[in-house]
Scaffold this motif. Structure first.
Motif, PDB file in Angstrom:
ATOM      1  N   LEU A   1      28.998  28.060  41.761  1.00 20.14           N
ATOM      2  CA  LEU A   1      29.108  26.909  40.841  1.00 20.14           C
ATOM      3  C   LEU A   1      30.557  26.441  40.733  1.00 20.14           C
ATOM      4  N   GLU A   2      31.472  27.421  40.637  1.00 21.02           N
ATOM      5  CA  GLU A   2      32.887  27.056  40.553  1.00 21.02           C
ATOM      6  C   GLU A   2      33.365  26.370  41.829  1.00 21.02           C
ATOM      7  N   TYR A   3      32.872  26.879  42.971  1.00 24.48           N
ATOM      8  CA  TYR A   3      33.228  26.259  44.255  1.00 24.48           C
ATOM      9  C   TYR A   3      32.785  24.793  44.276  1.00 24.48           C
ATOM     10  N   ILE A   4      31.539  24.544  43.787  1.00 25.56           N
ATOM     11  CA  ILE A   4      30.996  23.186  43.771  1.00 25.56           C
ATOM     12  C   ILE A   4      31.834  22.285  42.857  1.00 25.56           C
ATOM     13  N   ALA A   5      32.157  22.816  41.653  1.00 21.84           N
ATOM     14  CA  ALA A   5      32.919  22.024  40.679  1.00 21.84           C
ATOM     15  C   ALA A   5      34.330  21.754  41.206  1.00 21.84           C
ATOM     16  N   ARG A   6      34.981  22.809  41.735  1.00 19.27           N
ATOM     17  CA  ARG A   6      36.371  22.689  42.182  1.00 19.27           C
ATOM     18  C   ARG A   6      36.511  21.691  43.319  1.00 19.27           C
ATOM     19  N   ASN A   7      35.509  21.693  44.211  1.00 19.52           N
ATOM     20  CA  ASN A   7      35.589  20.812  45.371  1.00 19.52           C
ATOM     21  C   ASN A   7      34.886  19.475  45.137  1.00 19.52           C
ATOM     22  N   GLY A   8      34.420  19.286  43.899  1.00 18.56           N
ATOM     23  CA  GLY A   8      33.798  18.002  43.550  1.00 18.56           C
ATOM     24  C   GLY A   8      32.590  17.657  44.398  1.00 18.56           C
ATOM     25  N   LEU A   9      31.815  18.657  44.822  1.00 18.30           N
ATOM     26  CA  LEU A   9      30.619  18.374  45.616  1.00 18.30           C
ATOM     27  C   LEU A   9      29.604  17.596  44.783  1.00 18.30           C
ATOM     28  N   GLN A  10      29.022  16.582  45.375  1.00 19.50           N
ATOM     29  CA  GLN A  10      28.060  15.710  44.709  1.00 19.50           C
ATOM     30  C   GLN A  10      26.644  16.036  45.190  1.00 19.50           C
ATOM     31  N   PRO A  11      25.629  15.605  44.408  1.00 15.98           N
ATOM     32  CA  PRO A  11      24.246  15.785  44.868  1.00 15.98           C
ATOM     33  C   PRO A  11      24.085  15.282  46.301  1.00 15.98           C
ATOM     34  N   GLY A  12      23.462  16.078  47.138  1.00 17.59           N
ATOM     35  CA  GLY A  12      23.269  15.704  48.538  1.00 17.59           C
ATOM     36  C   GLY A  12      24.318  16.299  49.462  1.00 17.59           C
TER      37      GLY A  12
ATOM     38  N   ASP B   1      21.948  27.659  31.273  1.00 18.41           N
ATOM     39  CA  ASP B   1      22.578  26.367  31.560  1.00 18.41           C
ATOM     40  C   ASP B   1      21.567  25.272  31.883  1.00 18.41           C
ATOM     41  N   PRO B   2      20.648  24.969  30.973  1.00 14.59           N
ATOM     42  CA  PRO B   2      19.563  24.038  31.281  1.00 14.59           C
ATOM     43  C   PRO B   2      20.010  22.603  31.498  1.00 14.59           C
ATOM     44  N   LEU B   3      21.189  22.236  31.001  1.00 10.72           N
ATOM     45  CA  LEU B   3      21.633  20.851  31.182  1.00 10.72           C
ATOM     46  C   LEU B   3      22.537  20.692  32.406  1.00 10.72           C
ATOM     47  N   GLY B   4      22.683  21.770  33.184  1.00  9.94           N
ATOM     48  CA  GLY B   4      23.515  21.670  34.388  1.00  9.94           C
ATOM     49  C   GLY B   4      24.984  21.430  34.059  1.00  9.94           C
ATOM     50  N   LEU B   5      25.442  21.926  32.897  1.00 10.03           N
ATOM     51  CA  LEU B   5      26.822  21.650  32.476  1.00 10.03           C
ATOM     52  C   LEU B   5      27.853  22.370  33.338  1.00 10.03           C
ATOM     53  N   SER B   6      27.429  23.485  33.957  1.00  8.76           N
ATOM     54  CA  SER B   6      28.392  24.220  34.788  1.00  8.76           C
ATOM     55  C   SER B   6      28.786  23.434  36.034  1.00  8.76           C
ATOM     56  N   LEU B   7      28.045  22.351  36.326  1.00  5.79           N
ATOM     57  CA  LEU B   7      28.401  21.520  37.482  1.00  5.79           C
ATOM     58  C   LEU B   7      29.479  20.491  37.147  1.00  5.79           C
ATOM     59  N   ILE B   8      29.807  20.361  35.851  1.00  4.91           N
ATOM     60  CA  ILE B   8      30.806  19.367  35.453  1.00  4.91           C
ATOM     61  C   ILE B   8      32.189  19.985  35.589  1.00  4.91           C
ATOM     62  N   PRO B   9      33.044  19.399  36.455  1.00  3.53           N
ATOM     63  CA  PRO B   9      34.317  20.058  36.758  1.00  3.53           C
ATOM     64  C   PRO B   9      35.336  19.995  35.616  1.00  3.53           C
ATOM     65  N   ASP B  10      35.376  18.894  34.842  1.00  4.70           N
ATOM     66  CA  ASP B  10      36.426  18.746  33.828  1.00  4.70           C
ATOM     67  C   ASP B  10      35.990  19.411  32.526  1.00  4.70           C
ATOM     68  N   LYS B  11      36.340  20.695  32.387  1.00  2.00           N
ATOM     69  CA  LYS B  11      35.844  21.488  31.254  1.00  2.00           C
ATOM     70  C   LYS B  11      36.428  21.047  29.922  1.00  2.00           C
ATOM     71  N   HIS B  12      37.620  20.471  29.947  1.00  2.00           N
ATOM     72  CA  HIS B  12      38.244  20.039  28.707  1.00  2.00           C
ATOM     73  C   HIS B  12      37.521  18.812  28.149  1.00  2.00           C
ATOM     74  N   ARG B  13      37.242  17.845  29.048  1.00  2.00           N
ATOM     75  CA  ARG B  13      36.477  16.659  28.636  1.00  2.00           C
ATOM     76  C   ARG B  13      35.078  17.064  28.204  1.00  2.00           C
ATOM     77  N   LEU B  14      34.507  18.040  28.926  1.00  2.00           N
ATOM     78  CA  LEU B  14      33.163  18.522  28.584  1.00  2.00           C
ATOM     79  C   LEU B  14      33.115  19.065  27.156  1.00  2.00           C
ATOM     80  N   ALA B  15      34.119  19.896  26.810  1.00  2.00           N
ATOM     81  CA  ALA B  15      34.155  20.484  25.466  1.00  2.00           C
ATOM     82  C   ALA B  15      34.272  19.391  24.410  1.00  2.00           C
ATOM     83  N   ARG B  16      35.111  18.385  24.683  1.00  2.00           N
ATOM     84  CA  ARG B  16      35.278  17.270  23.744  1.00  2.00           C
ATOM     85  C   ARG B  16      33.953  16.522  23.552  1.00  2.00           C
ATOM     86  N   ASP B  17      33.247  16.284  24.663  1.00  2.00           N
ATOM     87  CA  ASP B  17      32.002  15.514  24.590  1.00  2.00           C
ATOM     88  C   ASP B  17      30.871  16.328  23.958  1.00  2.00           C
ATOM     89  N   LEU B  18      30.881  17.643  24.140  1.00  2.00           N
ATOM     90  CA  LEU B  18      29.914  18.496  23.450  1.00  2.00           C
ATOM     91  C   LEU B  18      30.134  18.432  21.943  1.00  2.00           C
TER      92      LEU B  18
END
Lengths: 225, 225
Positions: A18-29, B81-98
């Motif tokens: 998951l971190e690899y996907i987030a860090r590298n900004g991989l998108q659906p597909g 992680d039912p909302l797929g939040l771990s796929l969001i790379p910017d954790k700081h913005r994520l925390a603010r939006d949560l």
């Protein structure tokens, strides 16, 4: 290694992926490195990678296409019924409470969309209004277009959480909206346009109010059934 | 039978099992009929039941204990992680939006709790206040107690959706709250008591305002990091 230890490891490796996907900004597909490369990068065995990939497939994060590789899923990690709503027996109360949550969230989100929507997003909202009207006039079910409209507003607000959440709330509510009610259909066409127009004008208060009216009109349809 | 047909059938059987659980009001920890009985009731083969049970285990609805049977899971169908939040790379913005989502939902929910909480729920809130204080004074992590406190308020509101949603929002936010900040800890102890006291007095406006202040104080901690 015991079953629970092995489970812990595949959970850990799935976090790394998951971190690899987030860090590298991989998108659906987008395609992931193959099992061999992942094992090397994450310094674990290939069987651990395989277990972790299985876990992420079950969570709708990844999808494996035989012969083609492993890809980031279009479902963006959102699982089937992620809030366990199908376990709630009283579906009428559930629909009412889902509407309550939407009424708390969406007017503010529409106001934020009026402030933050990109030009392309406003255009997309206008297209969705037109498509919803066509679908309704053709007598076809418009729920999918309705979800796309509300989710596009949520995306335009730039809040990262609400676009993930809204489709779940809307899908669970749908069964209670009487889709054959023609006054509701006309209301949907007119109010979606009104919300879109307010967002286009950057009028946050008008977008808030139009969304609020839209949702309470919908709630009344549920409560009177 | 092709793989996709078989997938469709186990999805259908899993829906039937969900309906069985809802209709009979089975609670977490309750045991399901065995495979043989389920197959008979739902009029499908035992292998279909087995596939459907596997699916519901992967969705945290059921849990299989070897030798003891199949039970409704304590996780109430809420997946990791039912909302797929771990796929969001910017954790700081994520925390603010949560936090933004929590601020939209929780003050209203606290007001509803002041109107709808049962006597036992008020007592439970008071216990959770005491336990949170003990945990904090002992220098231990209090996130779990914090989640229980907010979820207990959501349950007391009698809204069916928010108690399912809140733990997800809170867990995803946690990493950004500086738990060593002593002013935040003192604020938590004092404001949890204030919210509980307002709910006990059935004072909806006071419960709303105390929750609102609590959350914006927390948000400030996130924004200034």
């Amino acid at each position: 290694m015991g079953a629970s230890q092995s489970h812990g490891l595949s959970e850990k490796v799935s976090q790394d992926i998951l971190e690899y996907i987030a860090r590298n900004g991989l998108q659906p597909g987008d395609r992931l490195p193959n099992e061999y490369e992942l094992a090397g990068m994450l310094q674990v065995g290939r069987s651990s990678v395989r277990e972790a990939v299985k876990l992420l497939v079950s969570r709708n994060v990844l999808v494996v296409r035989q012969g083609a590789g492993t890809f980031v899923s279009q479902k963006r990690g959102i699982t089937e019924d992620p809030l366990g709503l199908s376990l709630i027996p009283d579906k009428h109360r559930l629909a009412r409470d889902l509407m309550e949550v939407r009424i708390l969230l969406e007017p503010q989100i529409a106001a934020a969309a009026a402030q933050n929507a990109a030009a392309g997003e406003v255009e997309q909202l206008e297209q969705l209004c037109a498509q919803t009207e066509q679908t309704i006039r053709a007598g076809e079910p418009h729920l999918q277009k309705d979800i796309e409209f509300h989710t596009c507003i949520a995306r335009s607000s730039k809040n990262l959480v609400v676009p993930q959440l809204l489709p779940i709330l809307q899908k669970a509510i749908e069964v209670f909206i009487d889709v054959t009610n023609s006054s509701l259909l006309e209301e949907t066409i007119a109010t979606h346009r009104e919300i879109t127009e307010a967002i286009r004008r950057r009028d946050a208060a008008a977008a808030h109010d139009a969304m609020y009216l839209h949702l309470i009109y919908n709630r009344r349809q549920i409560l009177t059934r």
